[in-house]
Design a protein around this motif. Sequence first.
Motif, PDB file in Angstrom:
ATOM      1  N   SER A   6      39.044  37.919  41.861  1.00 29.90           N
ATOM      2  CA  SER A   6      39.473  37.897  40.558  1.00 29.90           C
ATOM      3  C   SER A   6      40.508  38.463  40.352  1.00 29.90           C
ATOM      4  O   SER A   6      41.486  38.233  39.436  1.00 29.90           O
ATOM      5  CB  SER A   6      38.217  38.354  39.711  1.00 29.90           C
ATOM      6  OG  SER A   6      38.168  39.971  39.621  1.00 29.90           O
ATOM      7  N   GLU A   7      41.101  39.524  41.000  1.00 31.11           N
ATOM      8  CA  GLU A   7      42.300  40.479  40.674  1.00 31.11           C
ATOM      9  C   GLU A   7      43.436  39.456  41.407  1.00 31.11           C
ATOM     10  O   GLU A   7      44.833  39.726  41.041  1.00 31.11           O
ATOM     11  CB  GLU A   7      42.351  41.463  41.515  1.00 31.11           C
ATOM     12  CG  GLU A   7      41.228  42.627  40.828  1.00 31.11           C
ATOM     13  CD  GLU A   7      41.080  43.911  41.413  1.00 31.11           C
ATOM     14  OE1 GLU A   7      40.238  44.869  40.956  1.00 31.11           O
ATOM     15  OE2 GLU A   7      42.031  44.289  42.240  1.00 31.11           O
ATOM     16  N   ASP A  47      38.971  48.226  32.916  1.00 35.46           N
ATOM     17  CA  ASP A  47      39.790  47.073  33.321  1.00 35.46           C
ATOM     18  C   ASP A  47      41.132  47.030  34.153  1.00 35.46           C
ATOM     19  O   ASP A  47      41.298  45.966  34.590  1.00 35.46           O
ATOM     20  CB  ASP A  47      39.737  46.281  31.851  1.00 35.46           C
ATOM     21  CG  ASP A  47      38.396  45.908  31.426  1.00 35.46           C
ATOM     22  OD1 ASP A  47      37.463  45.694  32.159  1.00 35.46           O
ATOM     23  OD2 ASP A  47      38.036  45.773  29.993  1.00 35.46           O
ATOM     24  N   ASP A  48      41.641  47.990  33.881  1.00 31.11           N
ATOM     25  CA  ASP A  48      42.941  48.262  34.470  1.00 31.11           C
ATOM     26  C   ASP A  48      43.261  48.701  35.576  1.00 31.11           C
ATOM     27  O   ASP A  48      44.320  48.735  36.191  1.00 31.11           O
ATOM     28  CB  ASP A  48      43.958  49.105  33.431  1.00 31.11           C
ATOM     29  CG  ASP A  48      43.314  50.597  33.369  1.00 31.11           C
ATOM     30  OD1 ASP A  48      42.134  50.855  33.711  1.00 31.11           O
ATOM     31  OD2 ASP A  48      44.238  51.501  32.903  1.00 31.11           O
ATOM     32  N   TYR A  49      41.980  49.127  36.319  1.00 29.50           N
ATOM     33  CA  TYR A  49      42.084  49.554  37.618  1.00 29.50           C
ATOM     34  C   TYR A  49      42.119  48.114  38.683  1.00 29.50           C
ATOM     35  O   TYR A  49      41.222  47.299  38.625  1.00 29.50           O
ATOM     36  CB  TYR A  49      40.553  50.264  37.834  1.00 29.50           C
ATOM     37  CG  TYR A  49      40.614  50.992  39.492  1.00 29.50           C
ATOM     38  CD1 TYR A  49      41.174  52.076  39.680  1.00 29.50           C
ATOM     39  CD2 TYR A  49      40.221  50.211  40.389  1.00 29.50           C
ATOM     40  CE1 TYR A  49      40.949  52.716  40.744  1.00 29.50           C
ATOM     41  CE2 TYR A  49      39.972  50.939  41.620  1.00 29.50           C
ATOM     42  CZ  TYR A  49      40.207  51.998  41.771  1.00 29.50           C
ATOM     43  OH  TYR A  49      40.218  52.795  43.101  1.00 29.50           O
ATOM     44  N   ARG A  50      42.872  48.582  39.770  1.00 30.18           N
ATOM     45  CA  ARG A  50      43.006  47.327  40.690  1.00 30.18           C
ATOM     46  C   ARG A  50      42.617  47.708  41.975  1.00 30.18           C
ATOM     47  O   ARG A  50      43.262  48.411  42.843  1.00 30.18           O
ATOM     48  CB  ARG A  50      44.368  46.863  40.858  1.00 30.18           C
ATOM     49  CG  ARG A  50      44.841  46.132  39.323  1.00 30.18           C
ATOM     50  CD  ARG A  50      44.224  44.879  39.274  1.00 30.18           C
ATOM     51  NE  ARG A  50      44.570  44.192  37.971  1.00 30.18           N
ATOM     52  CZ  ARG A  50      43.747  44.356  36.652  1.00 30.18           C
ATOM     53  NH1 ARG A  50      42.624  44.929  36.816  1.00 30.18           N
ATOM     54  NH2 ARG A  50      44.070  43.483  35.926  1.00 30.18           N
ATOM     55  N   SER A  66      42.443  45.849  44.409  1.00 27.67           N
ATOM     56  CA  SER A  66      43.536  44.996  45.342  1.00 27.67           C
ATOM     57  C   SER A  66      44.686  45.708  45.555  1.00 27.67           C
ATOM     58  O   SER A  66      45.590  45.399  46.518  1.00 27.67           O
ATOM     59  CB  SER A  66      43.509  43.769  44.931  1.00 27.67           C
ATOM     60  OG  SER A  66      44.027  43.773  43.524  1.00 27.67           O
ATOM     61  N   ARG A 126      35.149  40.830  42.996  1.00 29.08           N
ATOM     62  CA  ARG A 126      36.329  41.725  42.219  1.00 29.08           C
ATOM     63  C   ARG A 126      37.530  41.468  42.672  1.00 29.08           C
ATOM     64  O   ARG A 126      38.526  41.238  42.054  1.00 29.08           O
ATOM     65  CB  ARG A 126      36.007  42.991  42.406  1.00 29.08           C
ATOM     66  CG  ARG A 126      36.953  44.002  41.363  1.00 29.08           C
ATOM     67  CD  ARG A 126      36.898  43.499  39.952  1.00 29.08           C
ATOM     68  NE  ARG A 126      38.032  44.554  39.219  1.00 29.08           N
ATOM     69  CZ  ARG A 126      37.549  45.740  38.674  1.00 29.08           C
ATOM     70  NH1 ARG A 126      36.122  46.082  38.599  1.00 29.08           N
ATOM     71  NH2 ARG A 126      38.506  46.508  38.317  1.00 29.08           N
ATOM     72  N   LEU A 127      37.888  41.412  44.029  1.00 29.28           N
ATOM     73  CA  LEU A 127      39.170  41.457  44.774  1.00 29.28           C
ATOM     74  C   LEU A 127      39.617  39.873  44.707  1.00 29.28           C
ATOM     75  O   LEU A 127      40.758  39.755  44.186  1.00 29.28           O
ATOM     76  CB  LEU A 127      38.904  41.683  45.973  1.00 29.28           C
ATOM     77  CG  LEU A 127      38.741  43.054  46.553  1.00 29.28           C
ATOM     78  CD1 LEU A 127      38.251  43.218  48.236  1.00 29.28           C
ATOM     79  CD2 LEU A 127      39.733  43.872  46.183  1.00 29.28           C
TER      80      LEU A 127
END
Length: 287
Positions: A284-285, A215-218, A220, A281-282
């Motif tokens: 949402s980030e 979950d903590d991976y980005r 973006s 995913r991008l």
Amino acid sequence: MFARLAAAMIFALASTAAAPPQGDPLTRPIVTDRTAEWLTPRPPVRVFGKTYLVGFGGLNVALIDTGKGLILIDGALPQAAPAILANVAKLGFRPRDIKYILSTEPHFDHAGGIAALARDTGATVIASARGAEGLRTGRLAADDPQRGYDSRFPAVRSVRVIRDGERLTLGDTSVTARATPGHTTGSMSWTWRACQGTRCKAIVFAASLNPVSTDDYRFSAASRRPVVAAFARGQAAMRALPCDILITAHADQDGATDRFRTDPGACRAYALSSQRALAKRLKSEAR
């Protein structure tokens, strides 16, 4: 009498040496909340021609009979190795005739069983350069989006490296390595031509293309631009592949219920699904 007894003792010792020891470290179970689903028993099945599936409900493992030996693709979880070899035997083949084991990605759910399979068959393991690094260490690479899980698996002592576009030929079959990075930098898909009578089809065994991480991976983050760019290359490569039959490393990929797909455009649809998932995913980030 003594000669027969001596022979029996020699046979017993040889069998013991060849058999995996109790508490075998190479088949020690890795258990997650999806393990039971991934390893749901399935009988071996013919895909087309001399291509078969010898894996499970949620994880595919392919077998190709080349006439001069067998090629196995992926190895599922460590504890799955005996069941994979049992499925090979159910088809009437000898596990010791497996000459090559091809790896899609160095993750425990696809590569965990490779060390045991290689030991028990004597097969040569083949992977991309980055994939080979992961197999030899049994750990995820520093740039792997799933590194946060720190999922370790039995390391493979010897791995032969294959390049993108390189062909591996055994018997009447040539398997081509196709780099499809993203899910891991070294992800490799595999393609070959299978024939049944006068009909021939292009088969693709596809590495995962989904953007999975802790979950903590980005994705973006500026430092992750190479990962996003790798996904674009992997998606483009998948779209361009001749693809009459698609086998995905996860048999349940994208909500699939069949163990392989024969619908036209399956590889293009697989690439598009990856694009959509990464874009989602991008987005949402960015919130």
